[in-house]
Design a protein around this motif. Sequence first.
Motif, mmCIF file in Angstrom:
data_model
loop_
_atom_site.group_PDB
_atom_site.id
_atom_site.type_symbol
_atom_site.label_atom_id
_atom_site.label_comp_id
_atom_site.label_asym_id
_atom_site.label_seq_id
_atom_site.Cartn_x
_atom_site.Cartn_y
_atom_site.Cartn_z
ATOM 1 N N ASP A 75 0.814 -1.214 0.000
ATOM 2 C CA ASP A 75 0.000 0.000 0.000
ATOM 3 C C ASP A 75 0.850 1.268 0.000
ATOM 4 N N GLY A 76 2.181 1.154 -0.012
ATOM 5 C CA GLY A 76 3.049 2.311 -0.070
ATOM 6 C C GLY A 76 3.305 2.979 1.258
ATOM 7 N N ASP A 77 2.774 2.452 2.361
ATOM 8 C CA ASP A 77 3.001 3.052 3.679
ATOM 9 C C ASP A 77 4.333 2.574 4.241
ATOM 10 N N ILE A 78 4.726 3.118 5.387
ATOM 11 C CA ILE A 78 6.039 2.787 5.974
ATOM 12 C C ILE A 78 5.910 2.259 7.395
ATOM 13 N N ASP A 79 4.717 1.837 7.800
ATOM 14 C CA ASP A 79 4.524 1.356 9.168
ATOM 15 C C ASP A 79 5.457 0.193 9.494
ATOM 16 N N GLU A 80 5.546 -0.786 8.588
ATOM 17 C CA GLU A 80 6.400 -1.941 8.827
ATOM 18 C C GLU A 80 7.874 -1.548 8.846
ATOM 19 N N ASP A 81 8.246 -0.602 8.002
ATOM 20 C CA ASP A 81 9.637 -0.157 7.968
ATOM 21 C C ASP A 81 10.006 0.562 9.257
ATOM 22 N N VAL A 82 9.079 1.362 9.800
ATOM 23 C CA VAL A 82 9.337 2.050 11.070
ATOM 24 C C VAL A 82 9.518 1.033 12.189
ATOM 25 N N ARG A 83 8.636 0.036 12.240
ATOM 26 C CA ARG A 83 8.767 -0.998 13.269
ATOM 27 C C ARG A 83 10.079 -1.771 13.103
ATOM 28 N N HIS A 84 10.454 -2.021 11.863
ATOM 29 C CA HIS A 84 11.700 -2.736 11.613
ATOM 30 C C HIS A 84 12.907 -1.910 12.059
ATOM 31 N N ARG A 85 12.892 -0.613 11.821
ATOM 32 C CA ARG A 85 13.993 0.269 12.245
ATOM 33 C C ARG A 85 14.075 0.352 13.765
ATOM 34 N N ILE A 86 12.920 0.404 14.425
ATOM 35 C CA ILE A 86 12.906 0.433 15.887
ATOM 36 C C ILE A 86 13.494 -0.866 16.449
ATOM 37 N N SER A 87 13.121 -1.993 15.844
ATOM 38 C CA SER A 87 13.680 -3.284 16.286
ATOM 39 C C SER A 87 15.189 -3.327 16.073
ATOM 40 N N ALA A 88 15.654 -2.755 14.959
ATOM 41 C CA ALA A 88 17.096 -2.717 14.700
ATOM 42 C C ALA A 88 17.813 -1.865 15.744
ATOM 43 N N GLY A 89 17.175 -0.751 16.143
ATOM 44 C CA GLY A 89 17.770 0.083 17.177
ATOM 45 C C GLY A 89 17.875 -0.626 18.512
ATOM 46 N N TRP A 90 16.822 -1.340 18.894
ATOM 47 C CA TRP A 90 16.870 -2.092 20.158
ATOM 48 C C TRP A 90 17.880 -3.228 20.093
ATOM 49 N N LEU A 91 18.066 -3.825 18.918
ATOM 50 C CA LEU A 91 19.076 -4.867 18.782
ATOM 51 C C LEU A 91 20.465 -4.303 19.050
ATOM 52 N N LYS A 92 20.758 -3.134 18.473
ATOM 53 C CA LYS A 92 22.043 -2.487 18.743
ATOM 54 C C LYS A 92 22.159 -2.094 20.211
ATOM 55 N N TRP A 93 21.044 -1.685 20.800
ATOM 56 C CA TRP A 93 21.051 -1.312 22.219
ATOM 57 C C TRP A 93 21.440 -2.502 23.086
ATOM 58 N N ARG A 94 20.852 -3.652 22.827
ATOM 59 C CA ARG A 94 21.156 -4.841 23.632
ATOM 60 C C ARG A 94 22.622 -5.245 23.473
ATOM 61 N N GLN A 95 23.134 -5.086 22.261
ATOM 62 C CA GLN A 95 24.530 -5.434 22.041
ATOM 63 C C GLN A 95 25.474 -4.504 22.800
ATOM 64 N N ALA A 96 25.054 -3.257 23.021
ATOM 65 C CA ALA A 96 25.906 -2.268 23.691
ATOM 66 C C ALA A 96 25.469 -1.984 25.115
ATOM 67 N N SER A 97 24.566 -2.796 25.663
ATOM 68 C CA SER A 97 24.026 -2.516 26.996
ATOM 69 C C SER A 97 25.104 -2.559 28.081
ATOM 70 N N GLY A 98 26.152 -3.339 27.860
ATOM 71 C CA GLY A 98 27.221 -3.398 28.859
ATOM 72 C C GLY A 98 27.911 -2.065 29.051
ATOM 73 N N VAL A 99 27.970 -1.253 27.986
ATOM 74 C CA VAL A 99 28.572 0.075 28.080
ATOM 75 C C VAL A 99 27.538 1.108 28.505
ATOM 76 N N LEU A 100 26.364 1.074 27.882
ATOM 77 C CA LEU A 100 25.351 2.104 28.117
ATOM 78 C C LEU A 100 24.744 2.039 29.520
ATOM 79 N N CYS A 101 24.753 0.869 30.122
ATOM 80 C CA CYS A 101 24.172 0.726 31.456
ATOM 81 C C CYS A 101 25.225 0.727 32.559
ATOM 82 N N ASP A 102 26.464 0.972 32.193
ATOM 83 C CA ASP A 102 27.544 1.017 33.176
ATOM 84 C C ASP A 102 27.586 2.422 33.803
ATOM 85 N N LYS A 103 27.384 2.516 35.107
ATOM 86 C CA LYS A 103 27.352 3.807 35.789
ATOM 87 C C LYS A 103 28.716 4.492 35.809
ATOM 88 N N ARG A 104 29.767 3.747 35.565
ATOM 89 C CA ARG A 104 31.109 4.341 35.569
ATOM 90 C C ARG A 104 31.409 5.093 34.280
#
Length: 252
Positions: A75-104
Amino acid sequence: MFLIAFALVMDEVTGDIQCDISWCMLFADDVVLVDESKAGVNRKLELWRRTLDLGGQVVAQKDIFRYLGSMLQKDGDIDEDVRHRISAGWLKWRQASGVLCDKRVPQKLKGKFYMTAIRPAMLYGVECWPTKRRHVQKLSVVEMRMLRWFCGHTRRDRVWNEVIRERVGVASIEEKLTQHQLRWFGDVQRRPSEAPVRSGVLKRGDKIKRDRGRPKLTWDESVKRDLKDWDISEEVALDRSAWRLAINVTES
């Protein structure tokens, strides 16, 4: 167009053997199969051979198709693409959580890491999006959740979004999305009219009878809306250095 059709066929004929990366990787004209044993690889090859034996019954109609990292909808919309990009962002977040959640780790450094590794994954392909307000809102909500998380705050702490952004030195994802789209708009407009990229811009015809209801938002209309919202003329948008100053982005 031929490459998209070929990729669609490859995606369909390998449907029975597709697994997560790196167990199965699809390229333009290559398929890489990986398994823990030789018998497992042979089993996948046998499944693929049976699919190919179907002959003309290979291609089925699809409403959503993945192409070069983007999700294309019928249908030419981007709803699925937006959800896919958000999932990709969370995937990168989980991979870097050891740094991003480190209080030091200093919050400014976390902000730079977020801008370098996570936000680009969320903004991949946004240059060509006919972006609606709800799409921007979804991305903004996800970004603020990430920023609050690695700052050690929740919404219950009642800390303003502007305060969080100032601590980590991160501009809003809406500003960056607009920056990406206006940069691409300028690049397209500077190309000659006979360039293939110019012919791919969809515009609404003046004397075409359309169906009832609100018409689909096009990329061209989305850019014009952003120019109006940011009070930027098309002449300024064509000058890359000028529109960078016009939108006043608070980060590099």
